[in-house]
Design a protein around this motif. Structure first.
Motif, PDB file in Angstrom:
ATOM      1  N   ARG A 127      16.351 -18.464  25.470  1.00 24.86           N
ATOM      2  CA  ARG A 127      15.259 -19.090  25.644  1.00 24.86           C
ATOM      3  C   ARG A 127      13.858 -18.316  26.556  1.00 24.86           C
ATOM      4  O   ARG A 127      14.233 -17.763  27.531  1.00 24.86           O
ATOM      5  N   VAL A 134      -0.332 -20.994  20.214  1.00 24.25           N
ATOM      6  CA  VAL A 134      -0.387 -22.193  19.674  1.00 24.25           C
ATOM      7  C   VAL A 134      -1.525 -23.550  19.707  1.00 24.25           C
ATOM      8  O   VAL A 134      -2.441 -23.647  19.621  1.00 24.25           O
ATOM      9  N   PRO A 190      -4.596 -29.509  19.255  1.00 23.79           N
ATOM     10  CA  PRO A 190      -4.483 -31.105  18.637  1.00 23.79           C
ATOM     11  C   PRO A 190      -6.376 -31.214  18.263  1.00 23.79           C
ATOM     12  O   PRO A 190      -7.414 -30.144  18.398  1.00 23.79           O
ATOM     13  N   VAL A 224      -1.042 -32.721  23.252  1.00 27.10           N
ATOM     14  CA  VAL A 224       0.158 -32.903  23.169  1.00 27.10           C
ATOM     15  C   VAL A 224      -0.033 -31.611  22.447  1.00 27.10           C
ATOM     16  O   VAL A 224      -0.461 -30.436  22.332  1.00 27.10           O
ATOM     17  N   LEU A 225       1.148 -31.214  24.126  1.00 27.93           N
ATOM     18  CA  LEU A 225       2.172 -30.010  23.543  1.00 27.93           C
ATOM     19  C   LEU A 225       3.374 -29.433  22.768  1.00 27.93           C
ATOM     20  O   LEU A 225       4.188 -30.400  22.703  1.00 27.93           O
ATOM     21  N   PRO A 226       3.408 -28.651  21.967  1.00 26.12           N
ATOM     22  CA  PRO A 226       4.634 -28.158  21.175  1.00 26.12           C
ATOM     23  C   PRO A 226       5.859 -28.209  22.657  1.00 26.12           C
ATOM     24  O   PRO A 226       6.531 -28.361  23.328  1.00 26.12           O
ATOM     25  N   HIS A 227       7.291 -29.280  21.960  1.00 30.40           N
ATOM     26  CA  HIS A 227       8.623 -29.055  23.391  1.00 30.40           C
ATOM     27  C   HIS A 227       8.764 -28.140  23.575  1.00 30.40           C
ATOM     28  O   HIS A 227       8.871 -27.822  24.625  1.00 30.40           O
ATOM     29  N   GLN A 228       8.210 -26.878  22.704  1.00 26.60           N
ATOM     30  CA  GLN A 228       9.273 -25.460  23.728  1.00 26.60           C
ATOM     31  C   GLN A 228       7.905 -24.891  24.568  1.00 26.60           C
ATOM     32  O   GLN A 228       8.364 -24.141  25.859  1.00 26.60           O
ATOM     33  N   VAL A 229       7.102 -25.398  24.540  1.00 25.47           N
ATOM     34  CA  VAL A 229       6.033 -25.162  25.697  1.00 25.47           C
ATOM     35  C   VAL A 229       6.097 -25.807  26.369  1.00 25.47           C
ATOM     36  O   VAL A 229       6.349 -25.472  27.908  1.00 25.47           O
ATOM     37  N   LYS A 258       8.985 -27.328  27.947  1.00 23.68           N
ATOM     38  CA  LYS A 258       9.999 -27.221  28.824  1.00 23.68           C
ATOM     39  C   LYS A 258       9.827 -25.721  29.328  1.00 23.68           C
ATOM     40  O   LYS A 258      10.802 -26.064  30.514  1.00 23.68           O
ATOM     41  N   HIS A 293       6.253 -35.893  28.466  1.00 26.57           N
ATOM     42  CA  HIS A 293       6.903 -35.767  27.343  1.00 26.57           C
ATOM     43  C   HIS A 293       8.915 -36.175  28.726  1.00 26.57           C
ATOM     44  O   HIS A 293       9.377 -36.515  27.267  1.00 26.57           O
ATOM     45  N   CYS A 298      12.847 -37.498  26.858  1.00 25.19           N
ATOM     46  CA  CYS A 298      13.060 -36.092  26.453  1.00 25.19           C
ATOM     47  C   CYS A 298      14.396 -36.192  27.409  1.00 25.19           C
ATOM     48  O   CYS A 298      14.103 -35.539  28.501  1.00 25.19           O
TER      49      CYS A 298
END
Length: 448
Positions: free
Chosen positions: A25, A36, A39, A83-88, A90, A112, A116
């Motif tokens: 990661r 990225v 939205p 709204v951000l992606p899961h990777q960001v 994390k 999030h 999660c």
């Protein structure tokens, strides 16, 4: 390997369909946030060419009674969270734990975390880790930590050859002093230390260094080494027995001022003393250790060395501005008991030198005689009755003619020669001459 390779093809398909181990990661700084996707914004409203725009001077009223309506919300401002992606998200957990995220990022991360579980667990671990970064507490270890750790270890697995109970104070005080010496720097080994003690009616002192104090302890500990058949650091066949003369001999034989190099031989010597006493069995406790003018059984000599190790450890701690508490209550009580048992002989010696009042009521050896009640309060305290007229007499409460009350640490400072008899007494009652004689006899126990 038969069937035209069908089995291998099927296995390859299974491998292709299996879940793969994710790669390492990346950190938040390694992400290209510009790439990225953001939205989509809501479609602009109220800008149609055929839609009339109300005049600002006369706002429209829905009720028709002239009351102005509240302004419509700006369509470009949205109250929905980012709204951000899961990777960001994390990657933002570390910044979130440090409270370094913006308001929008904080809202997105916390939204999030409600859905999660893996990220929620990671967030809790990071928050706990942040708590360890605070440095408000003291970095000094609890002085009782070593004892508690050893007690816990020995409780689970007792030592096959335990340290004798009478040697435990010496073991503890040498370990405490060694812990102090490990913490000081090279320059502090040359810090000046003034050693103080009483001779007859006056206080005397000697100036040395931290390294010189350790050399002094090693030289006098050599008396115990010689009694156990170990090597004397001063060549026991020629070295004097008097502690002061041994120390002067060691200091004069040192060509250069001692440095921190003296710590290793001193600590090795103390380890060897404890190890030898542990393996020697019970009978070794009564082995006589000569100090020149007097002798002590090994069990009392080890207690005497523990007392001096603590006292000089405090001298070193004062010189380098280091905290150094008193020994444990049990060990301090035994040190006080040794001094109380030595007081009748010290008093008789002062009387022979004309420094104390004459005996008033001689009795047979072992019989109760005139006594002083020594009441030690606080840490390591207790009650002792000191025979006044003969060292062979027995102190008894019914023959007490005076009483002195002292704090335990203050009494030890008096015995060490660090305070005068006039400064020591906290409470006195009864025969004034007996009180003075005993207090000065306690100070006379001190030496270099």
């Amino acid at each position: 390997m038969t069937g035209g390779g069908r089995e291998s093809e099927g296995g390859e398909e299974e491998v292709r369909g299996a879940r793969r181990i994710p790669g390492p990661r990346g950190a938040a700084d390694d992400l290209d946030l510009a790439s990225v996707p953001l939205p989509p914004l809501p479609p602009p409203g109220g800008n149609a060419p055929d839609e009339a725009v109300p005049e600002q001077s006369q706002p429209a009223s829905a009720s028709g009674d002239g009351t102005p309506e509240p302004p419509a919300p700006d369509p470009l401002v949205s109250s929905a969270p980012v709204v951000l992606p899961h990777q960001v998200l994390k990657a933002l957990l570390g910044a979130w734990a440090l409270s370094a995220c913006s308001a929008e990022e904080t809202a997105a991360v916390e939204d999030h975390l409600t859905g999660c579980a893996p990220c929620a667990d990671e967030a809790l671990r990071l928050r706990d880790a942040v708590g360890l970064l605070h440095t408000d507490g003291s970095l000094d270890l609890d002085p009782t930590l070593r004892t508690r750790v050893l007690d816990g270890c020995f409780g689970r697995r007792p030592a096959r050859i335990p340290v004798p109970e009478w040697a435990a104070p010496y073991d503890a005080e040498t370990a405490r002093l060694d812990a102090l010496l490990r913490d000081i720097g090279d320059s502090e080994w040359h810090a000046p230390v003034r050693l103080q003690w009483f001779e007859e009616e006056r206080r005397v002192s000697r100036r040395t260094t931290v390294a010189g104090v350790i050399g002094h302890l090693m030289a006098v500990d050599g008396l115990l080494s010689a009694a156990l058949g170990l090597d004397d650091p001063l060549d026991g066949g020629k070295a004097p027995l008097d502690p002061t003369e041994r120390t002067e001999t060691y200091w004069s034989a040192t060509r250069r001022p001692p440095t921190r190099a003296v710590r290793e031989p001193w600590r090795a010597q103390s380890h060897e003393l404890i190890r030898t006493a542990s393996f020697a069995g019970r009978n070794v406790a009564e082995t006589s250790v000569s100090y020149g003018a007097f002798a002590l059984p090994l069990q009392d000599a080890a207690l005497d060395r523990a007392f001096e190790c603590w006292v000089h450890g405090g001298d070193i701690a004062d010189a380098v501005d280091y905290p150094y508490p008193a020994p444990s209550a049990a060990h301090l009580h035994r040190m006080i008991d040794l001094a109380a048992r030595m007081l009748p002989a010290a008093l008789a010696g002062r009387r022979s030198a004309g420094l104390a009042g004459p005996a008033k009521d001689l009795v047979a050896a072992g019989a109760p005689g005139r006594s002083l009640h020594l009441e030690i309060e606080g840490h390591g305290g207790g009650d002792w009755y000191i025979a006044l007229d003969s060292p062979a007499a027995v102190g008894a409460p019914e023959r007490a003619v005076a009483q002195v009350a002292l704090d335990g640490v203050e009494f030890c400072r008096l015995v060490a020669g660090h305070i005068s008899p006039v400064e020591a007494a906290a409470g006195q009652e009864g025969d004034r001459e007996a009180i003075r004689d005993v207090l000065f006899a306690a100070a006379s126990l001190s030496r270099l």
